[in-house]
Write an enzyme that holds these catalytic residues in place. Sequence first.
Site, PDB file in Angstrom:
ATOM      1  N   VAL A   1       0.756  -1.085   0.060  1.00  0.00           N
ATOM      2  CA  VAL A   1      -0.021  -0.010   0.049  1.00  0.00           C
ATOM      3  C   VAL A   1       0.902   1.262  -0.043  1.00  0.00           C
ATOM      4  O   VAL A   1       1.832   1.285   0.674  1.00  0.00           O
ATOM      5  CB  VAL A   1      -0.925  -0.086   1.247  1.00  0.00           C
ATOM      6  CG1 VAL A   1      -2.106   1.125   1.089  1.00  0.00           C
ATOM      7  CG2 VAL A   1      -1.744  -1.183   1.228  1.00  0.00           C
TER       8      VAL A   1
ATOM      9  N   LYS B   1      -6.342  -4.258   3.884  1.00  0.00           N
ATOM     10  CA  LYS B   1      -7.132  -5.247   4.553  1.00  0.00           C
ATOM     11  C   LYS B   1      -8.251  -5.340   3.217  1.00  0.00           C
ATOM     12  O   LYS B   1      -8.650  -6.597   2.825  1.00  0.00           O
ATOM     13  CB  LYS B   1      -7.829  -4.413   5.551  1.00  0.00           C
ATOM     14  CG  LYS B   1      -8.758  -5.545   6.345  1.00  0.00           C
ATOM     15  CD  LYS B   1      -9.248  -4.890   7.631  1.00  0.00           C
ATOM     16  CE  LYS B   1      -9.597  -6.313   8.580  1.00  0.00           C
ATOM     17  NZ  LYS B   1      -9.704  -5.711  10.008  1.00  0.00           N
TER      18      LYS B   1
ATOM     19  N   TYR C   1      -1.415  -9.650   9.200  1.00  0.00           N
ATOM     20  CA  TYR C   1      -2.100 -10.713   8.560  1.00  0.00           C
ATOM     21  C   TYR C   1      -2.669 -11.520   9.475  1.00  0.00           C
ATOM     22  O   TYR C   1      -3.726 -12.139   9.146  1.00  0.00           O
ATOM     23  CB  TYR C   1      -0.838 -11.500   7.999  1.00  0.00           C
ATOM     24  CG  TYR C   1      -0.137 -10.915   6.771  1.00  0.00           C
ATOM     25  CD1 TYR C   1       0.885 -10.483   6.780  1.00  0.00           C
ATOM     26  CD2 TYR C   1      -1.065 -10.805   5.480  1.00  0.00           C
ATOM     27  CE1 TYR C   1       1.651  -9.892   5.535  1.00  0.00           C
ATOM     28  CE2 TYR C   1      -0.520 -10.110   4.450  1.00  0.00           C
ATOM     29  CZ  TYR C   1       0.720  -9.806   4.381  1.00  0.00           C
ATOM     30  OH  TYR C   1       1.366  -9.220   3.322  1.00  0.00           O
TER      31      TYR C   1
ATOM     32  N   GLU D   1       7.091 -10.457   6.646  1.00  0.00           N
ATOM     33  CA  GLU D   1       8.291  -9.810   7.575  1.00  0.00           C
ATOM     34  C   GLU D   1       7.499  -9.767   8.794  1.00  0.00           C
ATOM     35  O   GLU D   1       6.458  -9.767   9.020  1.00  0.00           O
ATOM     36  CB  GLU D   1       8.297  -8.618   6.939  1.00  0.00           C
ATOM     37  CG  GLU D   1       8.978  -8.464   5.481  1.00  0.00           C
ATOM     38  CD  GLU D   1       8.926  -7.126   5.025  1.00  0.00           C
ATOM     39  OE1 GLU D   1       9.397  -6.313   6.032  1.00  0.00           O
ATOM     40  OE2 GLU D   1       8.359  -6.952   3.955  1.00  0.00           O
TER      41      GLU D   1
END
EC number: 2.3.1.48
Lengths: 259, 196
Positions: free
Chosen positions: B130, B141, B171, B164
């Site tokens: 993003v 999202k 997530y 990461e």
Amino acid sequence: MLLIPISSSSSVLPQSFFNSTSSYSSNHHSLFLSNLSYPIPHGSRKLKTLRLRANFWESIRSGFVKNNNSTQLVEPPSIVDDEEEPLLPVEFTLVERTLQDGLIEEIIFSSGGEIDVYDLQGLCDKVGWPRRPLVKLAAALKNSYMVATLHSVMKSSSVSDSGSSGDNGEQQQEKKLIGMARATSDHAFNATIWDVLVDPEYQGQGLGKALVEKLVRALLQRDIGNISLFADSQVVDFYQNLGFEADPEGIKGMFWYPK
Amino acid sequence: MLLGGSISTPPASLRLRSNLYPQNAVTQSSQAAFPSAMQRKPPSYSISDEDLKSRGFLLRRTAEGLNLDQLNSVFVAVGFPRRDTAKIQVALEHTDALLWVEYEKTRRPVAFARATGDGVFNAIIWDVVVDPSFQSCGLGKAVMERLIEDLQAKGICNIALYSEPRVLGFYRPLGFVSDPDGIKGMVFIRKQRNKK
């Protein structure tokens, strides 16, 4: 073709066999390319390897991000090793051994993706995997960037008085699928290895290692810089020994609602 | 669970889940009727398409109209290396599903995610980005929820990604679990190759 005669009692291939493939490949004469869905560049080797180096940097960082990554950067010399290795042939013999009754068994590796989906299902049954619909299995294979297989070919040793020296057609050949590994990819940056399996009767001989090692090498030679997989906890060591690192830089594999 | 040397399979729990939804689908198109055993609710997203539209964000599900140089800039803005756009083009052509958000005012991509896989069993999500100027307002999202929904609609039950450490918290609320059953994500590192 480099052949390693192994007596029927021996079942372990020397580890060095799998590590040093350059001498192996250079002895292989019948380099045939069949049904390739991915082009092998024929251009000058220098240009190809320069591209390989640049793409490696980009690819290895693409998923990992962040700038102060000095610890994860790989020294160029390791890539130089790849540059000096000849291109893997699509299909070649891993091992040939003489069994009792004069039978000769050849284990053949192929990255050409020629695989019978019924054979594969039989193999999945043998290792105890739950059944997956054949149609989906076929689609998954078709949609995979690379499918590597191990086949065992049994033939009777040619009788010296057969008269027809170069004719193998008379010999009985039984070809059996004994291993597979496949990789999906976006053809540019990333590849992920799935479904690595070896017939239980052929396990413990280093064939799984060879399968993955060759698949990785073939992927690298096609400029795919980022090769990943998900390993059950019991086989993390297996892959570590092949050059895979778990959670590099703390990057975690995650699954969507696995339970 | 280790099955005779078989490795890199979906974890036992995932296999079980896929067996709960027997597929009698002959076609693989996303328009295929859902198997009767699978009751799929209509998707309910955190932010609706209308909501996004009213804020000036357009959802795109194909690469058509996606300017790769602009996409590259977003990658660079979040810290990815700038990549060869020709290679990005190749990657997008071999991508199972992708989603991006176009900011109507500038017509530029401000959010993106894509998934590769075998189209039937497994998918891996890559390149979730993003634009920093548009972060923290639900775009990431929005993209993820829809991408997952699209993958599910194709019958793909095993959806994975590599995260990461700093975005694990992004997530998890979406439903991702790290190292389920001890499964580890692993990456081939060339410098270690000669260790053994």
